[in-house]
Structure formats: structure tokens, C-alpha cells
Design an enzyme around this catalytic site. Structure first.
Site, PDB file in Angstrom:
ATOM      1  CG  ASN A 228      18.343  26.149  24.102  1.00 10.43           C
ATOM      2  OD1 ASN A 228      19.060  25.141  23.992  1.00 10.43           O
ATOM      3  ND2 ASN A 228      18.855  27.220  23.158  1.00 10.43           N
ATOM      4  CG  ASP A 298      16.213  31.964  16.702  1.00 10.76           C
ATOM      5  OD1 ASP A 298      17.161  31.985  16.139  1.00 10.76           O
ATOM      6  OD2 ASP A 298      15.123  31.289  16.735  1.00 10.76           O
ATOM      7  CE  LYS A 308      19.477  38.380  42.456  1.00 16.89           C
ATOM      8  NZ  LYS A 308      19.245  38.163  44.112  1.00 16.89           N
ATOM      9  CG  PHE A 345      20.876  19.480  13.306  1.00 18.95           C
ATOM     10  CD1 PHE A 345      22.168  19.696  12.823  1.00 18.95           C
ATOM     11  CD2 PHE A 345      20.211  18.638  13.713  1.00 18.95           C
ATOM     12  CE1 PHE A 345      22.866  18.386  12.880  1.00 18.95           C
ATOM     13  CE2 PHE A 345      20.936  17.301  14.004  1.00 18.95           C
ATOM     14  CZ  PHE A 345      22.391  17.164  13.507  1.00 18.95           C
ATOM     15  CE  LYS A 359      14.298  26.647   9.544  1.00 23.97           C
ATOM     16  NZ  LYS A 359      14.209  25.880  10.766  1.00 23.97           N
ATOM     17  CE  LYS A 363      18.658  29.321   8.419  1.00 25.62           C
ATOM     18  NZ  LYS A 363      18.670  29.113  10.050  1.00 25.62           N
TER      19      LYS A 363
HETATM   20  N1  CTP Z   1      21.055  28.384  13.723  1.00 25.96           N
HETATM   21  C1  CTP Z   1      22.316  29.410  13.656  1.00 25.96           C
HETATM   22  N2  CTP Z   1      22.201  30.729  14.319  1.00 25.96           N
HETATM   23  C2  CTP Z   1      21.029  31.069  14.901  1.00 25.96           C
HETATM   24  C3  CTP Z   1      20.012  30.384  14.605  1.00 25.96           C
HETATM   25  C4  CTP Z   1      19.970  28.933  14.107  1.00 25.96           C
HETATM   26  O1  CTP Z   1      23.389  28.992  13.294  1.00 25.96           O
HETATM   27  N3  CTP Z   1      20.942  32.405  15.117  1.00 25.96           N
HETATM   28  C5  CTP Z   1      21.341  26.952  13.152  1.00 25.96           C
HETATM   29  C6  CTP Z   1      21.173  25.949  13.881  1.00 25.96           C
HETATM   30  O2  CTP Z   1      22.244  25.393  14.566  1.00 25.96           O
HETATM   31  C7  CTP Z   1      20.387  25.036  13.161  1.00 25.96           C
HETATM   32  C8  CTP Z   1      19.595  25.644  12.064  1.00 25.96           C
HETATM   33  O3  CTP Z   1      20.137  27.106  12.002  1.00 25.96           O
HETATM   34  O4  CTP Z   1      21.564  24.380  12.367  1.00 25.96           O
HETATM   35  C9  CTP Z   1      18.232  25.852  12.095  1.00 25.96           C
HETATM   36  O5  CTP Z   1      17.861  26.338  13.236  1.00 25.96           O
HETATM   37  P1  CTP Z   1      16.135  26.451  13.539  1.00 25.96           P
HETATM   38  O6  CTP Z   1      16.056  26.830  14.908  1.00 25.96           O
HETATM   39  O7  CTP Z   1      15.313  25.055  13.211  1.00 25.96           O
HETATM   40  O8  CTP Z   1      15.489  27.380  12.616  1.00 25.96           O
HETATM   41  P2  CTP Z   1      15.962  29.118  12.397  1.00 25.96           P
HETATM   42  O9  CTP Z   1      16.791  29.203  11.304  1.00 25.96           O
HETATM   43  O10 CTP Z   1      16.277  29.429  13.723  1.00 25.96           O
HETATM   44  O11 CTP Z   1      14.414  29.687  11.784  1.00 25.96           O
HETATM   45  P3  CTP Z   1      13.000  29.346  12.644  1.00 25.96           P
HETATM   46  O12 CTP Z   1      13.302  29.472  14.014  1.00 25.96           O
HETATM   47  O13 CTP Z   1      12.264  30.546  11.866  1.00 25.96           O
HETATM   48  O14 CTP Z   1      12.369  28.062  12.195  1.00 25.96           O
END
Ligand code: CTP
Length: 424
Positions: A228, A298, A308, A345, A359, A363
Site C-alpha cells: 500500500n 489485511d 518468478k 489508528f 474499533k 480492540k
Molecule cells: N491493524 C493491525 N493489524 C492488522 C490491521 C490493522 O494492527 N492486520 C491496525 C492498524 O495499525 C491501525 C488499526 O489496526 O492501528 C486500524 O486499521 P484499519 O485499517 O482502520 O482497520 P481494520 O482494523 O483493518 O478494520 P477495517 O479494515 O475493517 O476497517
């Protein structure tokens, strides 16, 4: 810095600025008439105060008034032969623990941002390396001009503290943002910041803090990955800020070209979400708090090819099957011990505040930093960010667009506030 609470200046017995030397820099705006009151409040808080004024400031407030309230001579002229030191600005910069420029016109802010030293005050500001506060006061159009915004950005990056202007009736007869913060608010902000800087009991001193930052890369084969656009700037700024405040920081960083400079930052480089998960869960055990700012992927490809993957002409397309990565933040929230703190975040597109609050609870966080997706200059790759901080008590603090370094200061302040409020 805006605060609606009424100001209580602590009585002299516990004077919060006792022994501190504060220089009040005054420039040529109508709000200069409030400067003597600010001087008085700082003295009441225990500081010794000296004033440095520009030529234009003296049109609004007389040196005699300032000398009388500060009980010190006023510095206004680079070439004043009556000065005991020929280089008064050098003597003053050593004397002062902090400078508060109030009011600060767009002109002095422009000079500060660009290193211009053409009078007594700007010369002093250029040579000054300690805590600097700026209290802007100007017409709304000037406040919103691209040049002013650029200059503010530069000063934020230089670590200058802004005590933001307020909305109200302006000297030009219009109504809008640009009125200097009231002297009580300025004194309060100065006292709070100085207390944090000088306090031996700064709650963050010696604390071990884990930070995750940057993106993760999920390998498809030996040359390709899913990633990303995160650069890690926000997390690195938080790491630097906390290290400056005396924390021992462990920074688990995804792939980024950023470097760290503070010796108290122990950096662990990782590539994938699972590597970040392993490092973060291991390190959190011995930490007092964790701030997870990384943009963790995710999903990852279920199978990673060790070579490759070749193009296949007879194929219509290609499907990569993805599986979910572990949620690091939720895992740390589940393992959180009494006395440990956790900050996450959130990036939301709909019902932002409600979803961020969910969230926070789900969490098990102490507070959550909601990133704005809608503002120019906020988010991935930018040097600026616009965030809303929401804590467990439901307090929602909406911050303005500011440099990531300035956002890092807000986050460190919030962590400090939460830790202090739960101290037994
Ligand atoms: N985060 C994490 N591990 C993951 C995904 C996210 O530690 N596998 C943490 C990020 O570092 C951030 C927070 O979770 O502090 C929120 O990430 P965000 O992408 O907003 O949300 P998600 O928890 O992934 O939920 P969604 O994508 O369903 O909104």
C-alpha cells in the site's frame, strides 16, 4: 491550541514557571495592547520576563509600559549603544528558556520561516534554539493565504509551538478567525508546555513504547508483492517525539526509506504483516504502551511462489487467492495487562466517528486516532495530517490540518494525559 476551560494561574507558592526566563516578543498588531497582561500573568506564574519588540509594536504599546510591568529593560534596537552587551540578541538568547511571540503578525511568521533577521526581534528569533511559542494575530484572508500556510508548515516542522488564533471580531471590522488567543489561554499553554518539558516527573520519561509504522508487503512471488502507499512518516514522527520526551522506543517498521536519528529508538525492520505481528507481540510484553500506526495489509496471497511466476499466453487471466492476516492491534488489545496502554489508528469512509468508537471498544484501546480521508494534505505520503482523537471516556478532539510532527506532539500529549489520569 484552543481551550475553553477557565484559566487558573497557580499561586506563587507553587509557581509553575519559578526560575524560568521568558522572553515576550511583540510585533505590530493591535493585539499588542494585550501583551502587558500576558507579561503580568507569566510573572505571576513565577517567571522572570523580558520583552523584545519590533518598531511597529511600539506604535501599539509603549516600551515604558512593558518596562514597568516586566521590571526589565525592553530590547528593541539591534544597535542600541546603551546596551551592556554589543550583541544583546546573543545575550538574550542565552538568558531565555522560552520565547513567546504575542502577537505574531504574518510578517514575523514569514521572517521566522525563512530565516530573515533584519531587526532586533527577528535576529533574536533566528539565534534562539529553545522553546518558541507563536501566537498568530491577523486578518482571516492573511491567515488563509497559501504563503502563510506554507510558512506555518515550515515552523511546525522546526518544532515551533503555535497557540492558535480564535474567531471573533477583527480590528479591520470583519468577523472571522485571526484574533490572538487571550493572554490567559497563552499563559496556560506556556505553563503546560514548559511543565512537560522541565518536569522531572514527566510521566513518559523512561517508559518503553512500541510503535508500528509504514506499510507491509505481502509476497506473491520472488519479485512481486501486494502493498500500500503508506510511507511511515506518521509513525516515525511519533517515535522521534516520544524519544525526545525520554521514552525508550521500539519501532517496528515496514519497508520504508525513512531513517531515524534519536539514539533511544531501537528499530526492527520487517517486511510482511506476519513478521510485524511476531515482532510486535514479542515486544509488547515488556512495553508500557504501544501505538500502532502501520498500514498493515489485511490480506496476503495464500501461496507464495518461490520463483518468478511466468506469463502464460493461453491463460485468460489469473486468480490469486488471498487469506486474512492476523490483526496485530486486536491481538495486543486482547493481551493487554493492567497498567499497559494501547493506541490504534483508524481509516474510515462512512460514519467515521461511530466506527472509530466501535474499533476503540472492540480492540480494547485507550484512544484511537481517526485519519481524515476527505482533506487535502491528509493521509498517505503527505507531510501533513488531519486527525480526530477519541478516548475511552468518549472525549472527541478534532485537530486541524498540521504537520505530522505536530500531530505526533498531540498524540504524545494525549498519551501523557491518559497515563497521568490513571496513575495511582
Ligand atoms: N491493524 C493491525 N493489524 C492488522 C490491521 C490493522 O494492527 N492486520 C491496525 C492498524 O495499525 C491501525 C488499526 O489496526 O492501528 C486500524 O486499521 P484499519 O485499517 O482502520 O482497520 P481494520 O482494523 O483493518 O478494520 P477495517 O479494515 O475493517 O476497517
Amino acid at each position: 491550541m484552543k481551550n475553553d476551560e477557565s484559566v487558573v494561574v497557580t499561586p506563587a507558592t507553587t509557581a509553575p514557571l519559578q526560575g524560568k526566563h521568558i522572553i515576550v516578543g511583540i510585533t505590530g498588531g493591535i493585539a499588542a495592547y494585550k501583551a502587558p497582561l500576558l507579561v503580568r500573568l507569566l510573572i505571576k506564574a513565577g517567571a522572570e520576563v523580558r520583552c523584545a519588540v519590533t518598531e511597529h509594536a511600539m506604535q501599539f504599546v509603549t516600551p515604558l509600559t512593558l518596562e514597568t510591568v516586566s521590571n526589565n529593560s525592553v530590547y528593541s534596537d539591534l544597535f542600541d549603544r546603551s546596551n551592556t552587551h554589543s550583541t544583546e540578541h546573543i545575550a538574550l538568547k542565552d538568558w531565555g528558556d522560552a520565547i513567546v511571540v504575542a502577537p505574531a503578525t504574518a510578517n514575523i511568521i514569514g521572517k521566522m520561516a525563512n530565516g530573515i533577521a533584519d531587526d532586533a526581534l527577528s535576529t533574536l528569533l533566528l539565534s534562539f534554539r529553545k522553546t518558541t511559542f507563536v501566537c498568530p494575530a491577523m486578518n482571516t484572508n492573511m491567515l488563509e493565504s497559501p504563503a502563510y500556510i506554507r510558512n506555518v508548515d515550515i515552523l511546525h516542522n522546526d518544532g515551533v509551538h503555535f497557540i492558535e488564533s480564535e474567531s471573533g471580531e477583527l480590528a479591520c471590522g470583519t468577523y472571522g478567525n485571526g484574533r490572538m488567543a487571550e493572554p490567559e489561554q497563552i499563559a496556560k499553554a506556556v505553563i503546560e508546555t514548559m511543565a512537560l518539558k522541565y518536569s522531572d516527573t514527566n510521566i513518559l520519561t523512561g517508559k518503553k513504547i512500541l510503535i508500528t509504522a509504514g506499510p507491509t508487503y505481502e509476497k506473491i512471488d520472488s519479485v512481486r508483492f501486494i502493498g500500500n502507499f503508506s510511507t511511515g512518516k506518521m509513525g516515525f514522527a511519533i517515535a522521534e517525539e516520544l524519544a525526545k520526551r525520554g521514552c525508550k522506543v521500539t519501532l517496528v517498521a515496514g519497508p520504508t526509506s525513512l531513517t531515524t536519528s534519536h539514539p533511544s529508538i531501537n528499530r526492527i525492520d520487517v517486511l510482511s504483516a506476519r513478521q510485524m505481528f511476531d515482532a510486535a507481540t514479542r515486544e509488547y510484553e515488556s512495553c508500557d504502551a504501544a501505538i500502532l500506526s502501520a498500514a498493515v495489509a489485511d490480506f496476503r496471497p495464500e501461496h507464495e511462489a518461490d520463483h518468478k511466476i511466468k506469463k502464460q499466453n493461453d491463460l485468460d487471466g489469473m486468480t490469486i487467492h488471498l487469506v486474512q492476516n492476523p490483526d496485530i492491534l486486536a491481538t495486543l488489545g486482547g493481551n493487554k495487562r493492567q497498567g499497559q496502554y494501547l493506541v490504534g489508528f483508524a481509516l474510515e469512509t462512512d460514519n467515521e466517528i461511530d466506527n472509530a468508537k466501535k474499533k476503540l471498544t472492540k480492540k480494547n484501546l485507550d484512544f484511537i486516532v481517526l485519519n481524515s480521508l476527505h482533506d487535502k494534505g491528509a493521509g498517505f505520503g503527505h507531510d501533513t495530517n488531519k486527525v480526530t482523537i477519541i478516548d475511552r471516556a468518549g472525549k472527541v478532539t478534532q485537530c486541524e490540518l498540521k504537520s505530522k510532527k505536530a500531530v505526533a506532539i498531540d498524540i504524545a500529549d494525549k498519551l501523557s494525559e491518559i497515563m497521568s489520569s490513571q496513575q495511582v
